[in-house]
Design an enzyme around this catalytic site. Structure first.
Site, PDB file in Angstrom:
ATOM      1  N   TYR A  51       0.853  -1.205   0.000  1.00  0.00           N
ATOM      2  CA  TYR A  51       0.000   0.000   0.000  1.00  0.00           C
ATOM      3  C   TYR A  51       0.881   1.246   0.000  1.00  0.00           C
ATOM      4  O   TYR A  51       1.860   1.306   0.747  1.00  0.00           O
ATOM      5  CB  TYR A  51      -0.893   0.026   1.246  1.00  0.00           C
ATOM      6  CG  TYR A  51      -2.350  -0.019   0.871  1.00  0.00           C
ATOM      7  CD1 TYR A  51      -2.930   1.012   0.138  1.00  0.00           C
ATOM      8  CD2 TYR A  51      -3.136  -1.116   1.200  1.00  0.00           C
ATOM      9  CE1 TYR A  51      -4.246   0.951  -0.245  1.00  0.00           C
ATOM     10  CE2 TYR A  51      -4.466  -1.185   0.813  1.00  0.00           C
ATOM     11  CZ  TYR A  51      -5.012  -0.146   0.086  1.00  0.00           C
ATOM     12  OH  TYR A  51      -6.318  -0.207  -0.298  1.00  0.00           O
ATOM     13  N   GLU A  53      -0.580   4.847  -0.596  1.00  0.00           N
ATOM     14  CA  GLU A  53      -1.363   6.076  -0.848  1.00  0.00           C
ATOM     15  C   GLU A  53      -0.474   7.299  -0.681  1.00  0.00           C
ATOM     16  O   GLU A  53       0.329   7.363   0.243  1.00  0.00           O
ATOM     17  CB  GLU A  53      -2.529   6.157   0.138  1.00  0.00           C
ATOM     18  CG  GLU A  53      -3.654   5.208  -0.195  1.00  0.00           C
ATOM     19  CD  GLU A  53      -4.702   5.166   0.901  1.00  0.00           C
ATOM     20  OE1 GLU A  53      -4.484   5.749   1.970  1.00  0.00           O
ATOM     21  OE2 GLU A  53      -5.742   4.538   0.668  1.00  0.00           O
ATOM     22  N   ASP A 206      -6.626  13.300 -25.191  1.00  0.00           N
ATOM     23  CA  ASP A 206      -6.614  11.906 -24.726  1.00  0.00           C
ATOM     24  C   ASP A 206      -6.006  11.094 -25.868  1.00  0.00           C
ATOM     25  O   ASP A 206      -6.668  10.815 -26.861  1.00  0.00           O
ATOM     26  CB  ASP A 206      -8.048  11.463 -24.411  1.00  0.00           C
ATOM     27  CG  ASP A 206      -8.134   9.963 -24.127  1.00  0.00           C
ATOM     28  OD1 ASP A 206      -7.102   9.273 -24.193  1.00  0.00           O
ATOM     29  OD2 ASP A 206      -9.258   9.490 -23.851  1.00  0.00           O
ATOM     30  N   THR A 232      -3.896   5.860 -22.116  1.00  0.00           N
ATOM     31  CA  THR A 232      -3.765   4.509 -21.574  1.00  0.00           C
ATOM     32  C   THR A 232      -2.345   4.066 -21.904  1.00  0.00           C
ATOM     33  O   THR A 232      -1.648   4.696 -22.708  1.00  0.00           O
ATOM     34  CB  THR A 232      -4.753   3.523 -22.220  1.00  0.00           C
ATOM     35  OG1 THR A 232      -4.559   3.551 -23.633  1.00  0.00           O
ATOM     36  CG2 THR A 232      -6.194   3.866 -21.915  1.00  0.00           C
ATOM     37  N   LYS A 235      -2.260   0.350 -25.362  1.00  0.00           N
ATOM     38  CA  LYS A 235      -2.659   0.268 -26.775  1.00  0.00           C
ATOM     39  C   LYS A 235      -1.375   0.359 -27.614  1.00  0.00           C
ATOM     40  O   LYS A 235      -0.549  -0.538 -27.533  1.00  0.00           O
ATOM     41  CB  LYS A 235      -3.691   1.342 -27.085  1.00  0.00           C
ATOM     42  CG  LYS A 235      -4.962   1.182 -26.221  1.00  0.00           C
ATOM     43  CD  LYS A 235      -6.035   2.140 -26.596  1.00  0.00           C
ATOM     44  CE  LYS A 235      -7.334   1.858 -25.880  1.00  0.00           C
ATOM     45  NZ  LYS A 235      -7.414   2.370 -24.510  1.00  0.00           N
ATOM     46  N   ARG A 241      -2.133  -2.695 -18.639  1.00  0.00           N
ATOM     47  CA  ARG A 241      -3.332  -1.846 -18.584  1.00  0.00           C
ATOM     48  C   ARG A 241      -3.206  -0.813 -17.470  1.00  0.00           C
ATOM     49  O   ARG A 241      -3.159  -1.180 -16.291  1.00  0.00           O
ATOM     50  CB  ARG A 241      -4.583  -2.690 -18.301  1.00  0.00           C
ATOM     51  CG  ARG A 241      -4.699  -3.970 -19.048  1.00  0.00           C
ATOM     52  CD  ARG A 241      -6.080  -4.546 -18.917  1.00  0.00           C
ATOM     53  NE  ARG A 241      -6.980  -3.790 -19.741  1.00  0.00           N
ATOM     54  CZ  ARG A 241      -7.031  -3.905 -21.056  1.00  0.00           C
ATOM     55  NH1 ARG A 241      -6.239  -4.748 -21.689  1.00  0.00           N
ATOM     56  NH2 ARG A 241      -7.879  -3.194 -21.751  1.00  0.00           N
TER      57      ARG A 241
HETATM   58  N1  PLP Z   1      -9.679   6.967 -23.923  1.00  0.00           N
HETATM   59  C1  PLP Z   1      -9.736   6.443 -25.154  1.00  0.00           C
HETATM   60  C2  PLP Z   1      -9.555   7.346 -26.340  1.00  0.00           C
HETATM   61  C3  PLP Z   1      -9.970   5.073 -25.329  1.00  0.00           C
HETATM   62  O1  PLP Z   1     -10.050   4.568 -26.554  1.00  0.00           O
HETATM   63  C4  PLP Z   1     -10.135   4.257 -24.175  1.00  0.00           C
HETATM   64  C5  PLP Z   1     -10.377   2.810 -24.275  1.00  0.00           C
HETATM   65  O2  PLP Z   1     -10.521   2.200 -25.262  1.00  0.00           O
HETATM   66  C6  PLP Z   1     -10.092   4.863 -22.917  1.00  0.00           C
HETATM   67  C7  PLP Z   1      -9.851   6.216 -22.828  1.00  0.00           C
HETATM   68  C8  PLP Z   1     -10.377   4.074 -21.664  1.00  0.00           C
HETATM   69  O3  PLP Z   1      -9.363   3.250 -21.277  1.00  0.00           O
HETATM   70  P1  PLP Z   1      -9.589   2.093 -20.199  1.00  0.00           P
HETATM   71  O4  PLP Z   1     -10.331   1.025 -20.878  1.00  0.00           O
HETATM   72  O5  PLP Z   1      -8.189   1.724 -19.808  1.00  0.00           O
HETATM   73  O6  PLP Z   1     -10.350   2.673 -19.055  1.00  0.00           O
END
Ligand code: PLP
Length: 433
Positions: A51, A53, A206, A232, A235, A241
């Site tokens: 842990y 935090e 994002d 993320t 990908k 993950r």
């Molecule tokens: N943002 C985008 C553009 C995504 O394509 C995804 C998932 O496919 C996410 C966020 C969310 O990611 P997670 O599934 O790890 O929560």
């Protein structure tokens, strides 16, 4: 020590079957990849027991000297992987996933009920960018904030930057989100920044899908223009993950952005960080910074172009006609098929894809297209010539789907496609279409 096979053979068996599926099938889901054995080793490590935090050197629990070292190293590697100056950018490496990273970023940047704009889900945006339907506010990003989607232009299927600018003039968002889950082209961050500045909004990218390609400098750089960048790690970045939030440290009018982001992750949205995952992210980021990864990212893009060209040569229609990144959006409506039908036939052939909305779909529940990505196949070292063969398999899957639709109906699918569903059947040969 007792191995999993002895303690829990049932789970071991499921893992073995999934391993077999991943290594014998063709993985074309654009949001997936195959992380390295080294990253998986870190992910399965003893670090899961701890842990921690808080942040390095400011924890709520004792015994965190090595965890502090780990998180500090992961942050350093994250900045290095994206070529960022630590004087200008910081990063929080604790988000459990892309969705939690995004919600934490919204929590840091805007207040409940503030307005935000993101690309609409049917046009390729993600759920966490403010998605809602006529019946329901579907995600925390539309439940706790007021959201207005922007769109792609119907003629070109490219982002409608002018439309976004005029909507923003009226809607006055506090935040504009760019980035997508199903957009095969690159983004004009400079144009978005103009609109955000004009309306006094934050600009957040994002880059979940394209972060590996951005780290390899194969796509436009959102860090030049955005205030916050989330991603993320699993990908195109090819890690385990998890999620990351990058924030600017050099903003005169928001010197506290670092504190806002860190407080939003913990305690606002999360509890203790998953230290095993952070270790695996750090290992993946070390790999991202190597020259081999740049070559990998180049090949991912080249493979996606080859896939797009091969499908167009077969006479199919792709949204925007091709791809700049790792993904291809295939519009099946001109040949009278739905995405779910082709997804099902591909599943039986050991090809994993997903149904996806395409521009102008009457219903998001019955998407008229499929989304394909080349990240995982490229990780298996597939090159352009291999991808042409994959395109031929996809062509056969579509032709078979058409035949089944015309002749027999999908209940007869299993008779038409003999495909291994167990390792034993696999030994006898599979993919007989
Ligand atoms: N943002 C985008 C553009 C995504 O394509 C995804 C998932 O496919 C996410 C966020 C969310 O990611 P997670 O599934 O790890 O929560």
């Amino acid at each position: 020590y007792q191995p999993l096979s002895e303690i829990d053979p049932e789970i071991k068996n499921i893992i073995d079957k999934e391993t077999w599926r991943q290594f014998t099938g063709l993985e074309l889901i654009a949001s997936e990849n195959l992380t390295s054995q080294a990253a998986m080793e870190a992910n399965g490590s003893i670090l899961t027991n701890k842990y921690s935090e808080g942040l390095p050197n400011a924890r709520y629990y004792g015994g965190n000297e090595y965890i502090d070292e780990l998180e500090t190293l992961c942050r350093k590697r994250a900045l290095q992987a994206f070529n960022l100056d630590p004087a200008k950018w910081g990063v929080n490496v604790q988000p459990y996933s892309g969705s939690t990273a995004n919600f934490a970023a919204l929590t840091a940047l805007i207040q409940p009920n503030d307005r935000l704009m993101g690309l609409g889900l049917p046009d390729g945006g993600h759920l966490t960018h403010g998605y809602y339907t006529a019946k329901k506010k579907m995600t925390a990003s539309s439940i706790y904030f007021q959201s207005l989607p922007y769109a792609i232009t119907p003629e070109t299927n490219l982002i409608d930057y002018a439309g976004l600018a005029s909507q923003a003039k009226i809607f006055k968002p506090r935040l504009i989100i760019c980035g997508a889950s199903a957009y095969p082209r690159d983004w004009d961050y400079a144009e978005l920044k103009k609109t955000a500045t004009k309306e006094g909004a934050w600009l957040m990218a994002d880059i979940a899908h394209t972060s590996g390609l951005i780290a390899a400098q194969e796509l436009n750089n959102p860090f030049e223009y955005c205030d916050v960048v989330t991603t993320t790690t699993h990908k195109t970045l090819r890690g385990p993950r998890a999620g990351l939030i990058f924030f600017r440290k050099d903003l005169e009018n928001a010197a506290d952005l670092e504190k806002r982001v860190n407080d939003a992750v913990f305690p606002a949205c999360q509890g203790g960080p998953h230290n095993n995952t952070i270790a695996a992210v750090a290992t993946a980021l070390l790999q991202v910074a190597q020259p081999e990864f740049k070559a990998y990212a180049k090949q991912v893009i080249s493979n996606a172009r080859t896939l797009a060209e091969a499908l167009v040569a077969h006479g199919y229609r792709l949204q925007t006609g091709g791809s700049d990144n790792h993904l291809v959006l295939w519009d099946l409506r001109p040949i009278g098929l739905t995405g779910s039908k082709v997804e099902k036939v591909c599943d039986l052939m050991g090809i994993t894809i997903n149904k996806n909305a395409v521009s102008g779909d009457a219903s998001a529940q019955v998407p008229g297209g499929i989304r394909l990505g080349t990240s995982a196949l490229t990780s298996r070292d597939m090159r352009n010539e291999d991808i042409k063969i994959v395109a031929d398999f996809l062509h056969r899957a579509v032709q078979l789907s058409l035949l089944l639709q015309k002749e027999a109906g999908s209940k007869l699918l299993k008779d038409f496609v003999r495909v291994a569903t167990t390792p034993e059947e696999g030994k006898q040969g599979y993919l007989q279409v």
